[in-house]
Write a protein that holds these residues in place. Structure first.
Motif, PDB file in Angstrom:
ATOM      1  N   LEU A  93       0.832  -1.205   0.000  1.00 50.84           N
ATOM      2  CA  LEU A  93       0.000   0.000   0.000  1.00 50.84           C
ATOM      3  C   LEU A  93       0.866   1.253   0.000  1.00 50.84           C
ATOM      4  O   LEU A  93       0.548   2.237  -0.682  1.00 50.84           O
ATOM      5  CB  LEU A  93      -0.924  -0.012   1.218  1.00 50.84           C
ATOM      6  CG  LEU A  93      -1.923   1.139   1.333  1.00 50.84           C
ATOM      7  CD1 LEU A  93      -2.873   1.136   0.136  1.00 50.84           C
ATOM      8  CD2 LEU A  93      -2.697   1.039   2.644  1.00 50.84           C
ATOM      9  N   ALA A  94       1.962   1.221   0.741  1.00 48.70           N
ATOM     10  CA  ALA A  94       2.872   2.374   0.754  1.00 48.70           C
ATOM     11  C   ALA A  94       3.467   2.607  -0.629  1.00 48.70           C
ATOM     12  O   ALA A  94       3.575   3.751  -1.093  1.00 48.70           O
ATOM     13  CB  ALA A  94       3.978   2.150   1.786  1.00 48.70           C
ATOM     14  N   ARG A  95       3.842   1.514  -1.309  1.00 54.30           N
ATOM     15  CA  ARG A  95       4.414   1.661  -2.651  1.00 54.30           C
ATOM     16  C   ARG A  95       3.363   2.065  -3.671  1.00 54.30           C
ATOM     17  O   ARG A  95       3.648   2.826  -4.592  1.00 54.30           O
ATOM     18  CB  ARG A  95       5.101   0.347  -3.062  1.00 54.30           C
ATOM     19  CG  ARG A  95       6.393   0.071  -2.317  1.00 54.30           C
ATOM     20  CD  ARG A  95       7.088  -1.174  -2.839  1.00 54.30           C
ATOM     21  NE  ARG A  95       6.417  -2.394  -2.422  1.00 54.30           N
ATOM     22  CZ  ARG A  95       6.638  -3.040  -1.289  1.00 54.30           C
ATOM     23  NH1 ARG A  95       7.521  -2.561  -0.427  1.00 54.30           N
ATOM     24  NH2 ARG A  95       5.998  -4.160  -0.987  1.00 54.30           N
ATOM     25  N   TYR A  96       2.145   1.560  -3.519  1.00 55.90           N
ATOM     26  CA  TYR A  96       1.082   1.870  -4.472  1.00 55.90           C
ATOM     27  C   TYR A  96       0.629   3.327  -4.353  1.00 55.90           C
ATOM     28  O   TYR A  96       0.415   4.015  -5.352  1.00 55.90           O
ATOM     29  CB  TYR A  96      -0.101   0.924  -4.245  1.00 55.90           C
ATOM     30  CG  TYR A  96      -1.270   1.145  -5.174  1.00 55.90           C
ATOM     31  CD1 TYR A  96      -1.121   1.050  -6.552  1.00 55.90           C
ATOM     32  CD2 TYR A  96      -2.535   1.437  -4.666  1.00 55.90           C
ATOM     33  CE1 TYR A  96      -2.197   1.250  -7.407  1.00 55.90           C
ATOM     34  CE2 TYR A  96      -3.617   1.626  -5.509  1.00 55.90           C
ATOM     35  CZ  TYR A  96      -3.440   1.530  -6.883  1.00 55.90           C
ATOM     36  OH  TYR A  96      -4.505   1.734  -7.721  1.00 55.90           O
ATOM     37  N   THR A  97       0.487   3.798  -3.124  1.00 48.28           N
ATOM     38  CA  THR A  97       0.031   5.176  -2.901  1.00 48.28           C
ATOM     39  C   THR A  97       1.191   6.155  -2.790  1.00 48.28           C
ATOM     40  O   THR A  97       0.953   7.369  -2.725  1.00 48.28           O
ATOM     41  CB  THR A  97      -0.812   5.248  -1.618  1.00 48.28           C
ATOM     42  OG1 THR A  97      -0.021   4.831  -0.491  1.00 48.28           O
ATOM     43  CG2 THR A  97      -2.030   4.351  -1.730  1.00 48.28           C
TER      44      THR A  97
END
Length: 663
Positions: A282-286
Motif C-alpha cells: 500500500l505504501a508503494r502503491y500510494t
C-alpha cells in the motif's frame, strides 16, 4: 517545496508531441502531476546553475528528451532509498549517454563500458548535500564548451565520480525512453500508450523478488487487498496496526490451546502476515513513505513474531511441557541475533559495493568463488537453486507459515521446536558462508558508523575508552591476528555468560554466587575488545556477539535467581525492542534515539543484574529494570517521532545549508 527543472538545451528541446505540445513543456506538466510544487524549464546550463544555486531543498532534474509515464517520475521523486536517486534504463547505449554500473541498488560506476548494467535515464533527484557540486559543475560546463545534448549526462557522471552516494531507480513494467528524433518520439509515445499505468503501479507494489512462500501464497492475491485498502482510504500504518491485532489474537489462541483454537490461530497468523505484506504494498502503491512508517513496520514485525512466541511458550507450558517458556526465550534470542547479523552483513555488502574487488587472486579465492556462485544463483530467477537459496535461510514468510501449520496440525511445542531447529541450521549456514565472503571482501564497516551507538555501549565501556590501555590489553591486541583480534577480544568473553548459563541449567538456584561474579568479570572483559576501534573484515559480527552475550548473561542470572520464566521472556523482549530500534536507525541512517544514554548500555545492565544475583533479588531487578527500559523506550519513541518533529515544524525555516535526512 519541491523544485523540478527540465533542461531543454539539446536537440530534443525542439521536439513536439502528437498534440503539438513541446516535449519539454509536457515533461514539466508531468513533474507537476508527480508532486513538484515548482517547475522551471532551463534553456541552458547558465540558467540551470542559477536555479540550482537558489534551491534550498532536494531538486528533481531531467533532460527534455525523456518520454515516460508520469508514474515513473513520481516513483523517482518519492523514492525512499536515499537523498540522491538516478533513473536507470535498459535501453542500448547511445553516443553522449552515460552508462551505469549498479550493485545492490547503488550506482558504483558511470561510463564503465565493460561492466555497464544500464544507461542513465536523463532524470535524477538530487539531495541537498549534492547541490553545491552540481552548481559549480554546471557553471564550469556553461563556459567549457560542453555539448548541450549530453550536458546532464556529464553532470551526472561527475557527481558519481566524486564519490556521491547515488541510488539507482530502475523502470519496471512502466515505460521510459530517451529520444532524439521525431521517429523515436513517436515510437516512445506509442509504447507508453500500450501500458495501463494504474495496473502497472499495482503490480509494482509487490516486491520484485521475494521469498517462496510470500511469492506463491501471498503475493498472488494480496494486491487485491491493497487495492481495496487504497479505496477505503486506509493508511499503511493503519494496515500495520490491524496486522498486529491479528498476531496478538493468534498468540492468545495458541496459549488457550484446543484444536479449534490452534487452527483458528494458524489462520489468523497467516492473514496477519498477508496484511504485513499489504502495508508495504500500500505504501508503494500510494507512494506514502515516511521514516516513521518504515520504523514502525520494522518494529511491528519483530514485536508480532515475539508475541506469537510468547503465546506458543505459554501454550506448551499449559499443555504440560516443563520448558515451554525456555523454548520461546531461546527462539526469540536466536532470531534476534540472526537479525543483527543480517542487518550488519547488509551494511557490509553495501560498503563493499562501493569498493569492488577485481583482481584475479580475489576471484580465485574461496570468497571470490562463493561470491560468484551466489551471484549466479540470484541471477537464475525461478530456478530450483534460486528458490532453495531463498528458502533455506528461513525468512519471515517461511517462519510464519511453519508456525501456523505446525501449531494448527500438531501443537505449540512442535512449532517452537521446528522454529529452533530450522533457525539454528539457517544461522549456521548463513553465518559460515557470510564469514567466508566477508573475509574475502576485507571491508570494515564499524568505522563507517557511530560505533558506541551501535555497539550499545554504556558508562563502563566509556570509562575503559577514556583510560590508558593496560599492558595486558596492548599484549592481546599485538598478539591477535590483524583484522580479527578485535572481534575475538569481544566474542571470547561471551564464554562467561555461556558457562554461567550451563551451570545455572545444571544447578539452578544452588549455583554458587562466586560463579556469577566470575562470569560477570569475564563478560565485562568484552569492554577491552570493543574499546579499540574495530577495523577488520569480521567487525560486522561484533554487535550480534554483544547482543548474544547480554541475553545469555541475563537469562543465566535469572535462572540462578529463580525468576519465573515469563518474567525472563518479558525482560529479554524489552531488550530486543531497544536493539531493534538501533537496527532500524542503522538501516535508515538516522541518529541515536533521544534517550539512548538512559538505557545504561549492555555492560551497565549486566552489572546491575549481576549485583542483583549476588544480593538475591533477581526477580525484583528483572521486573524493575525491564519496566524502566520499557518506559525509556516509549518515551524515546514519543520524543523522536512526536515532540521533536513538532518542534522542527514550528522552528523558522533554515536559510540554507544542511543535509536532508534520507527517510
Amino acid at each position: 517545496m519541491t523544485l523540478a527543472i527540465v533542461l531543454a538545451a539539446g536537440p530534443a528541446a525542439g521536439l513536439t508531441t502528437e498534440s503539438g505540445e513541446r516535449l519539454a513543456d509536457r515533461l514539466a506538466g508531468q513533474w507537476r502531476r508527480a508532486g513538484a510544487t515548482e517547475v522551471r524549464v532551463a534553456a541552458g546550463l547558465t540558467e540551470l546553475a542559477e536555479l540550482l544555486a537558489a534551491a534550498t531543498g532536494p531538486v528533481l532534474l531531467s533532460e527534455a528528451d525523456l518520454v515516460a509515464h508520469t508514474a515513473v517520475l513520481k516513483h523517482l521523486a518519492t523514492s525512499p532509498v536515499g537523498p540522491t536517486v538516478a533513473l536507470v534504463l535498459t535501453d542500448p547505449p547511445a553516443p553522449g549517454r552515460a552508462t551505469v554500473r549498479e550493485d545492490r541498488g547503488q550506482v558504483v560506476a558511470v561510463n564503465d563500458q565493460a561492466g555497464a548494467t544500464g544507461v542513465f535515464g536523463g532524470a535524477l533527484r538530487v539531495g541537498r548535500a549534492d547541490l553545491p557540486y552540481l552548481v559549480a559543475a554546471a557553471e564550469r560546463a556553461a563556459t567549457g564548451g560542453v555539448d548541450p545534448a549530453s550536458a546532464l549526462d556529464q553532470l551526472f557522471a561527475g557527481l558519481a565520480g566524486r564519490g556521491s552516494l547515488i541510488f539507482a531507480h530502475r523502470v519496471r513494467l512502466l515505460v521510459a525512453h530517451r529520444v532524439g528524433t521525431e521517429a523515436e518520439l513517436r515510437a516512445a509515445e506509442a509504447a507508453v500508450a500500450t501500458v495501463d499505468e494504474d495496473k502497472a503501479e499495482l503490480r509494482l507494489s509487490v516486491k520484485e523478488r521475494d521469498d517462496f512462500f510470500t511469492t506463491f501464497f501471498v503475493s498472488t492475491w494480496s494486491p487485491y487487498v491493497t487495492k481495496a485498502a487504497a479505496r477505503l482510504g486506509l493508511s499503511p500504518t493503519g494496515v500495520t496496526m490491524i496486522s498486529v491485532a491479528f498476531a496478538v489474537v493468534a498468540a492468545v489462541l495458541f496459549g488457550v490451546g484446543g484444536r479449534a483454537a490452534l487452527v483458528a490461530g494458524g489462520v489468523l497468523l497467516y492473514l496477519g502476515f498477508v496484511l504485513d505484506c499489504v502495508d508495504g504494498q500500500l505504501a508503494r502503491y500510494t507512494r506514502h513513505f515516511s521514516a516513521w512508517g518504515g520504523w514502525l513496520d520494522t518494529m511491528a514485525d519483530r514485536a508480532k513474531e515475539y508475541v506469537v512466541y510468547a503465546g506458543l511458550g505459554y501454550g506448551a507450558t499449559h499443555a504440560g511441557f516443563r520448558y515451554g517458556w525456555a523454548l520461546a526465550i531461546a527462539a526469540m534470542t536466536l532470531q534476534t541475533v540472526r537479525h543483527m547479523t543480517d542487518a550488519w552483513y547488509g551494511v557490509l555488502h553495501d560498503e563493499a559495493a562501493r569498493r569492488p574487488r577485481a583482481t584475479v587472486e580475489d576471484a580465485e579465492g574461496i570468497g571470490g568463488k562463493l561470491n560468484a556462485a551466489s551471484t549466479k544463483v540470484q541471477a537464475d530467477t525461478g530456478s530450483v537453486s534460486y528458490w532453495l537459496k531463498r528458502t533455506v535461510v528461513f525468512p519471515i514468510g517461511e517462519r510464519w507459515a511453519l508456525i501456523a501449520l505446525a501449531t494448527a496440525l500438531f501443537s505449540p511445542l512442535v512449532a517452537l521446536g521446528a522454529v529452533l531447529v530450522w533457525g539454528t541450521l539457517a544461522f549456521a549456514y548463513t553465518g559460515a558462508l557470510r564469514t567466508l565472503r566477508a573475509w574475502w571482501m576485507r571491508v570494515p564497516v564499524m568505522t563507517t558508523v557511530d560505533v558506541t551507538l551501535h555497539r550499545d555501549d554504556g558508562p563502563v565501556v566509556h570509562r575503559f575508552a577514556a583510560a590508558r590501555p593496560s599492558g595486558l590489553e596492548r599484549f592481546l591486541l599485538r598478539a591477535a591476528r590483524p583484522g580479527v583480534g578485535v572481534l575475538w577480544l569481544a566474542v571470547l568473553p561471551a564464554l562467561g555468560p555461556v558457562v554461567l548459563l550451563l551451570l545455572a541449567w545444571r544447578w539452578g538456584t544452588d549455583t554458587p554466587r562466586w560463579v556469577v561474579v566470575v562470569a560477570l568479570l569475564v563478560w565485562l572483559l568484552a569492554a577491552l575488545g570493543v574499546r579499540a576501534t574495530p577495523d577488520g573484515p569480521l567487525d560486522w559480527l561484533i554487535p550480534a556477539a554483544l547482543r548474544a552475550g547480554e541475553y545469555l548473561f541475563a537469562i543465566a542470572v535469572a535462572v540462578v535467581g529463580g525468576a519465573p520464566a515469563w518474567l525472563i521472556f518479558g525482560y529479554v523482549f524489552v531488550l530486543t525492542l531497544h536493539h531493534y530500534d538501533l537496527t532500524a536507525r542503522l538501516e535508515k541512517r538516522q541518529v541515536a534515539p533521544p534517550l539512548h544514554a538512559a538505557s545504561l548500555g549492555w555492560e551497565g545492565r549486566s552489572v546491575l543484574l549481576g549485583l542483583a544475583a549476588i544480593a538475591g533479588i533477581v526477580s525484583f531487578a528483572l521486573a524493575t529494570l525491564g519496566a524502566y527500559l520499557l518506559v525509556v523506550f516509549v518515551a524515546s519513541v514519543v520524543l523522536a517521532w512526536v515532540v521533536l518533529p513538532a518542534r522542527a515544524r514550528r522552528a523558522p525555516a533554515p536559510t540554507g545549508g544542511g543535509v536532508r535526512s534520507p527517510g
